[in-house]
Enzyme design. Structure first.
Site, PDB file in Angstrom:
ATOM      1  CD  GLU A   1      -2.093  -4.619 -20.675  1.00 42.63           C
ATOM      2  OE1 GLU A   1      -1.794  -5.025 -21.802  1.00 42.63           O
ATOM      3  OE2 GLU A   1      -2.586  -5.335 -19.797  1.00 42.63           O
TER       4      GLU A   1
ATOM      5  CB  THR B   1       3.262   6.143  -0.788  1.00 45.90           C
ATOM      6  OG1 THR B   1       3.792   7.083   0.155  1.00 45.90           O
ATOM      7  CG2 THR B   1       3.535   4.742  -0.305  1.00 45.90           C
TER       8      THR B   1
ATOM      9  NE  ARG C   1      -4.567   4.051   0.088  1.00 47.22           N
ATOM     10  CZ  ARG C   1      -4.206   4.541   1.277  1.00 47.22           C
ATOM     11  NH1 ARG C   1      -4.803   5.606   1.778  1.00 47.22           N
ATOM     12  NH2 ARG C   1      -3.247   3.971   1.973  1.00 47.22           N
TER      13      ARG C   1
ATOM     14  CG  ASP D   1      10.373   3.327   0.750  1.00 43.40           C
ATOM     15  OD1 ASP D   1       9.616   4.309   0.542  1.00 43.40           O
ATOM     16  OD2 ASP D   1       9.942   2.192   1.048  1.00 43.40           O
TER      17      ASP D   1
ATOM     18  CE  LYS E   1       2.645   5.641   3.410  1.00 45.28           C
ATOM     19  NZ  LYS E   1       3.685   4.657   3.710  1.00 45.28           N
TER      20      LYS E   1
ATOM     21  CE1 TYR F   1      -5.936  -2.952 -18.631  1.00 45.45           C
ATOM     22  CE2 TYR F   1      -8.315  -3.186 -18.630  1.00 45.45           C
ATOM     23  CZ  TYR F   1      -7.084  -3.518 -18.112  1.00 45.45           C
ATOM     24  OH  TYR F   1      -6.987  -4.387 -17.063  1.00 45.45           O
TER      25      TYR F   1
HETATM   26  C1  LIG Z   1       3.800   3.305   3.365  1.00 43.63           C
HETATM   27  C2  LIG Z   1       5.136   2.778   2.974  1.00 43.63           C
HETATM   28  C3  LIG Z   1       5.288   1.860   1.935  1.00 43.63           C
HETATM   29  C4  LIG Z   1       4.158   1.112   1.273  1.00 43.63           C
HETATM   30  O1  LIG Z   1       3.152   1.773   0.755  1.00 43.63           O
HETATM   31  P1  LIG Z   1       1.747   1.078   0.409  1.00 43.63           P
HETATM   32  O2  LIG Z   1       1.156   2.115  -0.461  1.00 43.63           O
HETATM   33  O3  LIG Z   1       1.062   0.865   1.697  1.00 43.63           O
HETATM   34  O4  LIG Z   1       2.031  -0.194  -0.311  1.00 43.63           O
HETATM   35  C5  LIG Z   1       6.573   1.503   1.571  1.00 43.63           C
HETATM   36  N1  LIG Z   1       7.644   2.003   2.201  1.00 43.63           N
HETATM   37  C6  LIG Z   1       7.529   2.870   3.222  1.00 43.63           C
HETATM   38  C7  LIG Z   1       8.757   3.395   3.883  1.00 43.63           C
HETATM   39  C8  LIG Z   1       6.268   3.283   3.648  1.00 43.63           C
HETATM   40  O5  LIG Z   1       6.177   4.110   4.683  1.00 43.63           O
END
Ligand SMILES: *Cc1c(COP(=O)(O)O)cnc(C)c1O
Length: 464
Positions: free
Chosen positions: A74, A253, A262, A227, A256, A72
């Protein structure tokens, strides 16, 4: 036999993973062990075309399976609420500094549990409930967290969209080409006066002009959030424009194109806040992640993310990112040659949005199902101004990050396009349903399995 039973009994190809000691798992929990091995086999023997997925390396998986998951912590490095965090601090500091140098950012927060929590933290740092967000329309290729009404972002904040939907009056995308129309987006922003503009999406196959978004945000006094969940790896590899010089906040994220565990992370500029010049943006972001939204960080994931950043800084990763785009362009070309209609006509990045309904008179959903039966994993997807409903839309979304990780190149893209053609030819409409010729599908599946078990195409993290 159920699908799971079939997967469990299909043991023609034995797999072991280099990533963790499965023998302990086998002894303690044979049920989860069996499912794990079946999933390893599944991921190795199909062509994975979902553009938001990838294969992580064995090193990343090993870092995830460490005792850092026991701790932990925090707070942030040097300022924790628990004893015993000197090594966790070192890990998180490494991870943050690697993120900053990889992206050239002033500040990084690597604690968000995933992409959606990272976006939520950006909202909490930049806005108050009731403020306004302008984001991409979900069915035009946006994300739930960019102000969609079933998501917290659409519930807590006033929202407007750019994209294309005639019936809903959504503009900001050229109806003919499917390209973003920045003059229209600027017009929407002038009328709506958002506090925050989100630039980014999940199904837009073209380059994002972050400089143009910055100019729009500046004109209307909004913060700009980029994003980059889908395109982070392309930005690092130098095959997509970099948002860091333009956006106040960059969210992402980690699982990807960038090929990490993850998770999520946030980058931001070291700038003052508009509502309080005594406060700086990095402190606001950190406060929004902890204590506003999260408790303890997932330290094993942060360790794995640090490994992912180290891998992404290497020349091999730049080569990989270039090949991801080269493969997507080759696949788009091969589909165009076969008369498929692609949204925007092609791609600049890692993904392709196919209008299956217009191309082959099959909706995206039954087509995705038939593809999967043939060993090609993709997902059905709405297209801009889709005349069909979101749960059975016209489109199919495919991408090249995962197949490129296993070494597929242009010749394999040609094979995929040809299989996609043959799967479509094997589908026929029967009443309201779509049936497929099982013999034709099985024969394609045989060819797919053969390619996937070819030793030229090893799967990262998985040994046959
Ligand atoms: C995949 C994605 C997210 C969210 O990701 P999670 O890990 O599934 O919560 C947010 N914004 C965009 C553009 C994404 O492609």
């Amino acid at each position: 036999m159920t699908v799971v039973e079939a997967a469990l009994s299909d043991s023609d190809v034995p797999f072991v993973s280099t990533a963790s000691n499965f023998e302990k798992l086998r002894a303690v929990d044979p049920e989860i062990y069996d499912l794990t091995v079946a999933e390893v086999r599944r991921q190795a023997t199909i062509v994975r075309l979902i553009p938001s997925e990838n294969y992580t390396s064995a090193a990343v998986m090993q870092a995830m399976a460490t005792p850092f998951c026991n701790k932990y912590s925090e707070g942030y490095p040097g300022k924790r609420y628990y004893e015993g965090n000197e090594l966790v601090d070192a890990v998180e500091e490494l991870c943050r500094s690697r993120a900053c140098s990889l992206f050239g950012a002033d500040h990084a927060n690597v604690q968000p549990h995933s992409g959606s929590p990272a976006n939520m933290a950006a909202y909490y740092a930049l806005m108050k409930p009731g403020d306004k967000v302008l984001g991409m329309h979900l069915p035009s290729g946006g994300h739930l967290t960019h102000g969609w009404n079933v998501n917290f972002s659409g519930m807590l904040f006033e929202h407007a969209y750019y994209g294309y939907n005639e019936a809903q009056g959504v503009t900001g995308m050229d109806p003919e080409t499917g390209m973003l129309n920045y003059d229209e987006i600027a017009e929407i922003a002038r009328k709506f006066r958002p506090n925050v503009i989100f630039a980014g999406g999940t199904a837009y196959p073209r380059v994002w002009d972050f400089a143009r978004f910055k100019a729009i945000a500046e004109e209307v006094g909004a913060y700009l959030v980029a994003d980059i969940a889908h395109i982070n790896g392309l930005i690092i590899g130098g095959v997509h424009p970099d948002p860091v010089p333009f956006a106040d906040v960059v969210t992402s994220t980690t699982h990807k194109a960038i090929r990490g565990p993850r998770g999520g992370f946030i980058l931001c500029k070291d700038r003052e806040m508009k509502d309080n010049p005594d406060e700086r943006l990095p402190a606001r972001i950190d406060k929004a992640v902890f204590p506003t939204l999260q408790g303890g960080p997932h330290n094993n994931t942060i360790a794995a993310l640090a490994v992912c950043f180290a891998e992404a800084a290497r020349q091999e990763f730049r080569d990989y990112a270039h090949q991801v785009v080269a493969n997507a362009k080759a696949l788009a070309q091969a589909l165009n040659n076969r008369g498929w209609k692609l949204v925007t006509g092609g791609t600049d990045n890692h993904l392709i949005l196919v209008d299956v309904m217009t191309s082959r008179k099959i909706p995206g959903k039954p087509y995705a199902r038939a593809l999967y039966e043939a060993g090609l994993e993709a997902n059905f997807n709405s297209i801009p101004n889709d005349p069909r409903k979101p749960f059975s839309p016209s489109g199919l979304r495919i991408g090249t990050p995962a197949v490129t990780s296993r070494g597929f190149k242009e010749p394999e893209m040609e094979m995929i396009a040809s299989w996609m053609d043959r799967v479509a030819a094997a589908c026929t409409k029967s009443g309201k349903d779509y049936l497929f010729d099982e013999k034709a599908i099985a024969s394609i599946k045989g060819e797919v399995t053969e390619l996937c078990t070819d030793s030229r195409f090893p799967v990262p993290g998985i040994d046959i």
